[in-house]
Motif scaffolding. Structure first.
Motif, short mmCIF file in Angstrom:
data_model
loop_
_atom_site.label_atom_id
_atom_site.label_comp_id
_atom_site.label_asym_id
_atom_site.label_seq_id
_atom_site.Cartn_x
_atom_site.Cartn_y
_atom_site.Cartn_z
N LEU A 1 0.87 -1.25 -0.02
CA LEU A 1 -0.03 0.00 -0.02
C LEU A 1 0.80 1.29 -0.02
CD1 LEU A 1 -2.82 -0.96 2.69
CD2 LEU A 1 -3.17 0.03 -0.01
N LEU A 2 1.85 1.31 0.99
CA LEU A 2 2.66 2.47 0.95
C LEU A 2 3.59 2.65 -0.22
CD1 LEU A 2 3.62 4.95 2.34
CD2 LEU A 2 5.08 3.65 3.91
N ALA A 3 3.95 1.47 -0.79
CA ALA A 3 4.69 1.52 -1.75
C ALA A 3 4.08 2.21 -3.14
CB ALA A 3 5.32 0.12 -2.30
N LEU A 4 2.72 1.88 -3.34
CA LEU A 4 1.88 2.40 -4.49
C LEU A 4 1.66 3.71 -4.04
CD1 LEU A 4 -0.58 -0.76 -4.62
CD2 LEU A 4 0.99 0.17 -6.55
N TYR A 5 1.33 4.09 -2.91
CA TYR A 5 1.05 5.58 -2.46
C TYR A 5 2.40 6.23 -2.79
CZ TYR A 5 -3.84 5.27 -1.32
OH TYR A 5 -5.19 4.90 -1.52
N GLU A 6 3.33 5.73 -2.33
CA GLU A 6 4.65 6.63 -2.35
C GLU A 6 5.04 6.93 -4.08
OE1 GLU A 6 6.62 8.18 -0.51
OE2 GLU A 6 6.77 7.36 1.33
N LYS A 7 4.76 5.94 -4.89
CA LYS A 7 5.01 6.13 -6.29
C LYS A 7 3.86 6.64 -6.98
CE LYS A 7 7.43 2.11 -7.78
NZ LYS A 7 8.86 2.64 -7.82
N ARG A 8 2.66 6.95 -6.24
CA ARG A 8 1.63 7.85 -6.89
C ARG A 8 1.07 6.96 -8.21
NH1 ARG A 8 1.29 12.24 -4.23
NH2 ARG A 8 -0.33 13.05 -5.26
#
Lengths: 253, 253
Positions: B17-24
């Motif tokens: 989840l965080l990886a996806l949000y960080e990478k937008r």
């Protein structure tokens, strides 16, 4: 320049050894003798403070953890002709699921049985005071606990539970190799090398579980890897430890 | 198209989840409610036969295992502007030592304490026959054993040993963050995301171990990650489970 510090060609030490031989890369091998506790010596703990092999020295930079070293070889030497990691990201993920599984599950159950059979008698042959002295130099508390359990003999329930996990592991490998020539798919990868590191020899040590009748695909896969030129060269050249015969610590070399 | 199946933004579900949000990156989030045992339902076991979240569906191909999913995003989408994996192979190896460590050590001790505190009461609120029925649908025997231990209450010795490991883990993180801004070196990487997934919230749940006085660098690192726009967006948008309030299985929605 590459130097690999490891035990002989088995278990976690086999992983980077086989990767290096498969890739036909030049490297210096520095054998550590587990029966002399060399991995817990001060000189080696300057290389890996955790006192664990294998460790790779690449031009003075130290990489530890067997599976991490294997992936490092792929990252740091992208021009080597033999790739041990697929190019398709989905297949890389499959490869990593298998390398992760062996590190988190398969290796531990086989390891406990191996420690019970081979390390236990060796540890019991060491006098009490010498054994306690050896324990003082082991940096990881869980490793100390494992040495003590092996010396005392692991509890029956622990060994039974580990054997259950061995059977689960073997069934999983057999099922996969029934549907695919190699663990991660069509190509030989680090998934095979890292699982072979644990599975090789199970036809002898776990003959009631791994055998031609019950696990033909697993046995065939073990044989296919043993027949590869990289594996043959590794087994013919790399020194092995002899756990059955512990050298005298104070004897001259 | 990307669909992520997960619980709320904590533990292993937080990693991708965080990886996806960080990478937008654009993706569909499909929330599974652990209090309804949705991850052991037949429809989800068609996606991941192991009945575990997170799982990523990328154009119909399923990638499982939280850390593997994170690396997959780096491999499959190399053109995303924010990289969460270093370009220097040596730093990649450092990153992997940290993601491996959290998966093999840090996450387990924190998880046991978390299960004792949160899953235990929830499991005890389920009537015996309903609980046994739930257990039948869990494909991994070790998970069944963990549910039973949580319901019964983990033995005191187990909890003490796990707390010892929590302290070892926290000391290791604090020491590393005292010498480096991020776990793998100069840059924020998957090493930080995967360890944050477990460490976030420990200032509350493990306040005697993680606090401003004893672990200032760890607390600062947790705060710095919480302040990142990707983390803020994730926490504001992604649904969370409520372990304290188990919904009635048969009640209308």
């Amino acid at each position: 320049m590459l130097t690999l510090y490891s035990f002989g060609p088995g278990a976690n030490s086999l992983k980077p050894l086989l990767a290096l031989y498969e890739k036909r890369m030049e490297f210096t091998h520095r054998f550590l003798d587990p029966t002399k506790f060399e991995h817990h010596s001060d000189w080696f703990k300057k290389i890996n403070p955790r006192g664990q092999v294998p460790a790779l020295d690449h031009d003075g930079k130290i990489v530890t953890e067997s599976t991490v070293i294997c992936e490092y070889l792929e990252d740091a030497f992208p021009n080597e002709p033999l790739k041990l990691r697929p190019s398709d990201p989905f297949l890389v993920a499959q490869m990593r699921i298998w390398t992760k599984w062996v590190d988190e599950y398969f290796c531990w159950c086989v390891s406990t049985i191996g420690w019970e059979r081979a390390i236990g008698p060796m540890a019991r042959s060491i006098p009490d005071d010498e054994f306690e002295e050896k324990m003082k130099h082991i940096p990881i508390p869980e490793q100390v606990a494992k040495w003590r359990s092996a010396r005392k003999g692991f509890p029956k329930e622990v060994l039974e539970e580990e054997m259950r996990k061995v059977r689960v592991s073997v069934a999983r490998l057999e099922a996969r190799l029934n549907e695919s020539p190699w663990l991660a798919g069509p190509d030989y990868t680090l998934a095979d090398i890292c699982n072979f590191a644990i599975a090789n020899g199970m036809e002898k040590g776990f003959a009631d579980v791994v055998n031609q009748k019950d696990t033909p695909h697993l046995v065939d896969w073990i044989n296919r890897i043993n027949e590869r030129p990289g594996a043959k060269e590794m087994f013919s050249k790399v020194k092995r430890e002899n756990l059955a015969r512990r050298p005298q610590q104070s004897a001259p070399a």
